[in-house]
Every structure is written in structure tokens, then in C-alpha cells.
Enzyme design. Structure first.
Site, PDB file in Angstrom:
ATOM      1  N   GLU A 125     -14.939  40.164  -2.121  1.00  0.00           N
ATOM      2  CA  GLU A 125     -15.364  38.886  -1.909  1.00  0.00           C
ATOM      3  C   GLU A 125     -16.857  38.631  -2.390  1.00  0.00           C
ATOM      4  OE1 GLU A 125     -16.277  36.106   2.097  1.00  0.00           O
ATOM      5  OE2 GLU A 125     -15.875  38.239   2.460  1.00  0.00           O
ATOM      6  N   LYS A 130     -11.387  29.980   1.047  1.00  0.00           N
ATOM      7  CA  LYS A 130     -11.490  30.621   2.196  1.00  0.00           C
ATOM      8  C   LYS A 130     -11.479  29.567   3.356  1.00  0.00           C
ATOM      9  CE  LYS A 130     -13.898  34.036   4.754  1.00  0.00           C
ATOM     10  NZ  LYS A 130     -15.146  35.060   4.885  1.00  0.00           N
ATOM     11  N   CYS A 135     -11.213  38.038   3.382  1.00  0.00           N
ATOM     12  CA  CYS A 135     -11.887  38.681   4.384  1.00  0.00           C
ATOM     13  C   CYS A 135     -11.305  38.215   5.924  1.00  0.00           C
ATOM     14  CB  CYS A 135     -13.161  38.445   4.193  1.00  0.00           C
ATOM     15  SG  CYS A 135     -14.477  39.463   5.142  1.00  0.00           S
TER      16      CYS A 135
END
Length: 265
Positions: free
Chosen positions: A44, A113, A147
Site C-alpha cells: 500500500e 480503497k 489493506c
């Protein structure tokens, strides 16, 4: 169909130094290609670093910006696909994003995200709103998330139902959440009958301590490749034939009763 050899780069690079991080990525791509890997997954926000504070807005760039061009050049020179995280600017908005570049330098997939973690992310980024994105790579249907997204079972199940076989997860997992890398990620792979490539940052960075433990988890719930805590490149195979056999023996997806789950939404 032959296995898709997949390499995971576990590194935090040099936060705030895009040129240095591209050099780390280039060197990792060379090492991965030497093992026969067709895919390299970086963590990330790897392009810029994660704990860069106000640098997020300064270093953010469009999905087709200079950083993407540099990664495309690395991918093409070494003949492998690369997935990596970066801050994406789109107009006035900045997203915590990742993208997959093909071995010919073509941009295959972009993702923003959807579940932001903690005050730093909610202050710095706009959440994405598209949970499932996919592309074909070496005959494997590949999905992408980042994540914290993988910690929501609905997210990963949506990928499984959409046909994702390999889920790429650039991540920045911090202490004391080691349980995510050690237990949650293999369980996500098992309960959804997919492979999960989870590539983490490592070591201290600003106020954060990244725990490493990157893993390629298989549909049998085992880690086919597992890193330690430090800088490392690990390699494992995504085997479509094994995935087919595993899905035949594991009835989770077949035995679902969606009519019972309407209260979830």
C-alpha cells in the site's frame, strides 16, 4: 493451465522519495523475474510511502501520471505484471489507490480503497465506491483491494461471487494487528475459495510500526509463501487446477442461502 508465479515485495522503501521507491521496485522486479514470476505485488502507498503526512496531497498524481509511466517501464523491461499502491489525484479529490500494470506496460486495473482506516486516512483521502474490480492475467481472474478492505468479509465474498481467483491486497498492516496477516487473510482465502496475495510494509515509519508477515494464502487456508518481519521478497504459485479441485471439495459457495442474509444490507 500453468500456475501463475507471484512475488510479494515486503518493503517500506524510502517514505517521501518516489525515485528511491521506483529503484527498489525495479530491483525487486528483476529478482522476481529471475525466479520465473509473472506478477509482482508491492505494498500500500509504495510509490510515495505511507507515513508522509501533508506529502500525500503534494505527491498524489493521476492514475496515468509520471509514477505510473515509470512502473509501466519497469514492468515492460522485466516482462512481468506489477501491482502497487499510490495516492491518486482526481480533480480536487485524493484517493488511497492501487493499480495493476501488465507485463507489456498496459494499465489493466485501478482501485480506490473503500474502507479507510484511522484518522490519518480519513483526513487524507476520499473513500472509493467500487468494491469489485477485475482483470485477466495469465488466464487467472485477478481482483484488487487495499489493506483494511480485506478485513470486511462482505468485500472478499463479493469478489468470490464475481469469479475472482486471485485477490491482490497491497497493505500497510501495523502492530498490534498481526492477527490479520497470520489468521484473517488465510481464513478469507479458505472461506471464499480463492488465493489472496497480501503484500505488507515493514519496520518503523513515522508513528507507525509495520509488521511485515506478507503472505500468499491458498484456498486450503495455508500460506503458500510467508515473509518474516523485515525487508523481503517471497514467491509462491497460484495454481488454477488446485483451485478448481479445492472448490469441488469445499461447498461454501454452493451451500450459501442468500435469502437468509437480506438483513446484512
Amino acid at each position: 493451465m500453468p500456475p501463475l508465479r507471484t512475488a510479494l515485495l515486503q518493503s517500506s522503501g524510502q517514505p517521501g522519495d518516489v525515485a528511491a521507491n521506483l529503484k527498489v521496485l525495479d530491483e525487486a522486479a528483476a529478482r522476481a523475474a529471475a525466479t520465473g514470476a509473472a506478477l509482482l505485488v508491492a505494498p500500500e502507498m509504495f510509490l510515495t510511502g505511507y507515513a508522509i503526512g501533508d506529502g500525500v496531497a503534494r505527491l498524489a498524481e493521476p492514475a496515468d501520471g509520471d509514477g505510473a509511466d515509470a512502473v509501466a517501464d519497469i514492468a515492460e523491461r522485466h516482462g512481468l505484471a506489477i501491482a502497487y499502491g499510490y495516492p491518486e489525484r482526481d480533480g480536487d479529490q485524493v484517493y488511497n489507490s492501487a493499480q495493476l500494470i501488465g507485463p507489456d506496460g498496459t494499465r489493466l486495473l485501478g482501485y480506490r480503497k473503500t474502507h479507510l482506516y484511522g484518522g490519518f486516512e480519513t483526513d487524507s483521502f476520499t473513500p472509493g465506491d467500487q468494491p469489485v474490480v477485475q482483470a485477466e492475467l495469465g488466464g487467472v481472474r485477478v481482483g484488487l483491494m487495499i489493506c483494511y478492505d480485506v478485513e470486511f468479509p462482505e468485500n472478499v465474498r463479493a469478489h468470490a461471487l464475481a469469479g475472482t481467483q486471485l485477490l491482490l491486497v497491497p497493505t500497510a498492516l501495523m502492530h498490534p494487528a498481526e492477527v490479520v496477516a497470520e489468521s484473517v487473510v488465510p481464513v478469507r482465502a479458505f472461506e471464499n475459495q480463492i488465493y489472496v496475495a497480501y503484500a505488507n510494509r515493514s519496520g518503523p515509519e513515522g508513528d507507525f510500526e509495520f509488521v511485515g508477515l506478507s503472505a500468499l494464502a491458498g484456498p486450503d487456508g495455508t500460506a503458500r509463501a510467508r515473509a518474516g518481519r523485515g525487508e523481503e521478497l517471497v514467491v509462491g504459485d497460484v495454481d488454477p487446477e488446485f483451485l478448481t479441485t479445492s472448490r469441488e471439495g469445499n461447498p461454501y459457495l454452493r451451500d450459501r442461502r442468500p435469502g437468509l442474509y437480506t438483513s446484512l444490507v
